[in-house]
Design a protein around this motif. Structure first.
Motif, short mmCIF file in Angstrom:
data_model
loop_
_atom_site.label_atom_id
_atom_site.label_comp_id
_atom_site.label_asym_id
_atom_site.label_seq_id
_atom_site.Cartn_x
_atom_site.Cartn_y
_atom_site.Cartn_z
N ARG A 294 0.82 -1.21 0.00
CA ARG A 294 0.00 0.00 0.00
C ARG A 294 0.85 1.26 0.00
O ARG A 294 0.60 2.20 -0.76
CB ARG A 294 -0.95 0.03 1.21
N VAL A 295 1.86 1.29 0.86
CA VAL A 295 2.70 2.48 0.95
C VAL A 295 3.53 2.64 -0.32
O VAL A 295 3.66 3.75 -0.84
CB VAL A 295 3.58 2.44 2.22
N GLN A 296 4.06 1.55 -0.86
CA GLN A 296 4.84 1.66 -2.10
C GLN A 296 3.97 2.17 -3.24
O GLN A 296 4.40 3.01 -4.03
CB GLN A 296 5.47 0.31 -2.47
N ALA A 297 2.72 1.71 -3.31
CA ALA A 297 1.81 2.19 -4.35
C ALA A 297 1.53 3.68 -4.17
O ALA A 297 1.46 4.44 -5.15
CB ALA A 297 0.50 1.40 -4.31
N TYR A 298 1.42 4.13 -2.92
CA TYR A 298 1.19 5.56 -2.65
C TYR A 298 2.42 6.37 -3.06
O TYR A 298 2.30 7.42 -3.70
CB TYR A 298 0.86 5.79 -1.18
N LEU A 299 3.61 5.89 -2.70
CA LEU A 299 4.84 6.59 -3.08
C LEU A 299 5.00 6.65 -4.59
O LEU A 299 5.39 7.69 -5.14
CB LEU A 299 6.06 5.90 -2.45
N ASP A 300 4.68 5.55 -5.27
CA ASP A 300 4.74 5.54 -6.73
C ASP A 300 3.75 6.54 -7.32
O ASP A 300 4.07 7.24 -8.29
CB ASP A 300 4.46 4.14 -7.27
N ILE B 115 -4.14 2.88 3.89
CA ILE B 115 -3.37 3.84 4.67
C ILE B 115 -4.35 4.65 5.52
O ILE B 115 -5.26 5.27 4.99
CB ILE B 115 -2.55 4.76 3.75
N ALA B 116 -4.13 4.63 6.83
CA ALA B 116 -5.02 5.31 7.76
C ALA B 116 -4.43 6.61 8.28
O ALA B 116 -5.12 7.37 8.96
CB ALA B 116 -5.35 4.39 8.94
N GLY B 117 -3.18 6.88 7.99
CA GLY B 117 -2.57 8.11 8.46
C GLY B 117 -1.17 8.31 7.92
O GLY B 117 -0.52 7.36 7.48
N GLU B 118 -0.75 9.56 7.94
CA GLU B 118 0.59 9.94 7.51
C GLU B 118 1.06 11.02 8.46
O GLU B 118 0.32 11.95 8.77
CB GLU B 118 0.55 10.47 6.09
N ALA B 119 2.30 10.89 8.94
CA ALA B 119 2.83 11.87 9.89
C ALA B 119 4.33 12.02 9.69
O ALA B 119 4.98 11.12 9.15
CB ALA B 119 2.55 11.41 11.33
N PRO B 120 4.89 13.16 10.12
CA PRO B 120 6.35 13.29 10.08
C PRO B 120 6.97 12.17 10.92
O PRO B 120 6.41 11.76 11.93
CB PRO B 120 6.62 14.66 10.72
N GLY B 121 8.11 11.71 10.51
CA GLY B 121 8.73 10.59 11.21
C GLY B 121 10.08 10.90 11.77
O GLY B 121 11.06 10.85 11.05
#
Length: 169
Positions: A53-59, A145-151
């Motif tokens: 899921r995250v790789q698809a979002y980054l792509d 993906i349920a959330g995105e935040a600075p890491g």
């Protein structure tokens, strides 16, 4: 003599049947460990689905494909994503280019799988690299993906005043 003979027969029968009974209960050696595998399978599936899921979002972010990015998010985030994704600080803003984005770690967290990424963003002539953490969870029968935040701390060499894509959530 008859009771001694009977005791020997009962003892022999017990010795023959005991290993079979223990094997049936899973206490004997030599068998496979079926109880150990089911616990690992869901964790492995969670890590795999989260990475996908995250790789698809980054792509999608790299390709500026808003629809593909939106499809990776849980339904609850769609309205917020629609309002901010292509805005001035959105992940899909036209003036941002994403020359590099990589998954660096996947861990279980309190709200789901936490997928750490390193994203390089170019705006004009300035390129900065920032860490982000995506939270991926299961929504019904699907992962999203349920959330995105600075890491955490910025990557080495990044300037504190650099351009940072805003969270989609």
């Amino acid at each position: 003599m008859r009771s001694t003979h009977r005791r020997l027969a009962v003892t022999a029968a017990a010795l023959v049947l005991l290993p079979l009974a223990l094997a049936g209960c899973g206490l004997g050696g030599g068998g496979e460990e079926p109880a150990a595998r089911p616990d690992r399978a869901p964790a492995e599936e969670a890590a795999t689905r989260s990475r996908e899921r995250v790789q698809a979002y980054l792509d999608a972010m790299t390709a500026k494909d808003v629809a593909a990015g939106r499809s990776q998010l849980c339904a609850l985030l769609h309205d917020g994503f629609d309002l901010s994704a292509t805005g001035p600080n959105g992940d899909f803003a036209d003036h941002f280019q994403v020359p590099e984005a990589a998954i660096t770690d996947i861990r279980s967290g309190p709200r789901g799988q936490e997928v750490s990424v390193s994203v390089s963003v170019t705006a004009g002539k300035r390129t900065v690299t920032r860490p982000l953490v995506f939270t991926v969870t299961r929504d019904g029968g699907d992962w999203c993906i349920a959330g995105e935040a600075p890491g955490g701390a910025p990557a080495a060499g990044a300037t504190p005043t650099g351009v940072v894509p805003s969270p989609a959530s």
